[in-house]
Write a protein that holds these residues in place. Structure first.
Motif, PDB file in Angstrom:
ATOM      1  N   TYR A   1     -20.954  62.439  45.292  1.00  0.00           N
ATOM      2  CA  TYR A   1     -22.030  62.644  44.323  1.00  0.00           C
ATOM      3  C   TYR A   1     -23.386  62.806  45.011  1.00  0.00           C
ATOM      4  CZ  TYR A   1     -18.294  61.220  41.265  1.00  0.00           C
ATOM      5  OH  TYR A   1     -17.088  61.157  40.612  1.00  0.00           O
TER       6      TYR A   1
ATOM      7  N   PHE B   1     -26.786  64.010  43.347  1.00  0.00           N
ATOM      8  CA  PHE B   1     -26.670  63.927  41.901  1.00  0.00           C
ATOM      9  C   PHE B   1     -27.496  62.758  41.360  1.00  0.00           C
ATOM     10  CE2 PHE B   1     -23.024  66.706  40.771  1.00  0.00           C
ATOM     11  CZ  PHE B   1     -22.711  67.140  42.031  1.00  0.00           C
TER      12      PHE B   1
ATOM     13  N   ILE C   1     -27.557  59.782  38.850  1.00  0.00           N
ATOM     14  CA  ILE C   1     -26.599  58.946  38.132  1.00  0.00           C
ATOM     15  C   ILE C   1     -27.347  57.837  37.410  1.00  0.00           C
ATOM     16  CG2 ILE C   1     -24.800  59.448  39.831  1.00  0.00           C
ATOM     17  CD1 ILE C   1     -25.213  56.493  40.795  1.00  0.00           C
TER      18      ILE C   1
ATOM     19  N   TYR D   1     -21.735  58.605  36.052  1.00  0.00           N
ATOM     20  CA  TYR D   1     -22.146  60.009  36.128  1.00  0.00           C
ATOM     21  C   TYR D   1     -21.356  60.793  35.080  1.00  0.00           C
ATOM     22  CZ  TYR D   1     -22.903  64.750  37.745  1.00  0.00           C
ATOM     23  OH  TYR D   1     -23.239  66.070  37.797  1.00  0.00           O
ATOM     24  N   ASN D   2     -22.066  61.444  34.192  1.00  0.00           N
ATOM     25  CA  ASN D   2     -21.439  62.238  33.113  1.00  0.00           C
ATOM     26  C   ASN D   2     -20.372  61.453  32.354  1.00  0.00           C
ATOM     27  OD1 ASN D   2     -23.007  64.494  33.459  1.00  0.00           O
ATOM     28  ND2 ASN D   2     -21.521  65.566  34.741  1.00  0.00           N
TER      29      ASN D   2
END
Length: 148
Positions: A93, A96, A98, A117-118
């Motif tokens: 990740y 990214f 988060i 994350y997502n």
């Protein structure tokens, strides 16, 4: 009418390699790992924590957005080694953004944090409040619980 297939060694090896590759691709994309893909709500995150054997308040204490660095410094490498001990790997990740959700474990001064994350839990840690105590993974290797 009977059909017989004559398989030579090369054909058998090729079939075996295709089978192994298929299995690896299946496990990589099927989410069979220490992830929990339904962590988009607080209720689901609390359920995940409960599945680990911990009881927390129904609401988190703190939430924070974190950007996973592209290049890990020594401190983050150590933190990622804790994640790897639980079957996670934050290097996947890198770069990214988060979210970190922190909960207090009931009847203790210990905190448990989930990295999301997502809507998928991609890591986490347990932080004792005792000064000098070190953080530990939320799941020990091979899926056993951390007994802090």
């Amino acid at each position: 009418m009977k059909f017989f297939f004559l398989l030579n060694r090369r054909t058998l090896i090729l079939c075996f390699l295709i089978l192994v590759l298929t299995v690896l691709i299946f496990f990589r994309f099927s989410g069979i790992k220490n992830s929990y893909k339904n962590a988009d709500t607080n209720q689901n995150r609390v359920l995940f924590i409960s599945s680990l054997g911990y009881t927390v308040d129904d609401d988190y204490l703190l939430t924070k957005e974190i950007i996973i660095p592209s290049q890990f410094n020594e401190e983050f490498k150590k933190y990622n080694s804790i994640q790897k001990a639980a079957g996670y790997n934050l290097s996947e990740y890198s770069g990214f953004c988060i979210q970190r959700f922190t909960y207090k474990i009931k009847d203790t001064q210990t905190l448990i944090s989930l990295l999301v994350y997502n809507g998928e839990i991609i890591g986490g840690d347990i932080t004792p409040s005792k000064f000098g105590s070190s953080i530990s993974p939320i799941i020990k290797s091979k899926g056993t619980l951390n007994e802090n």
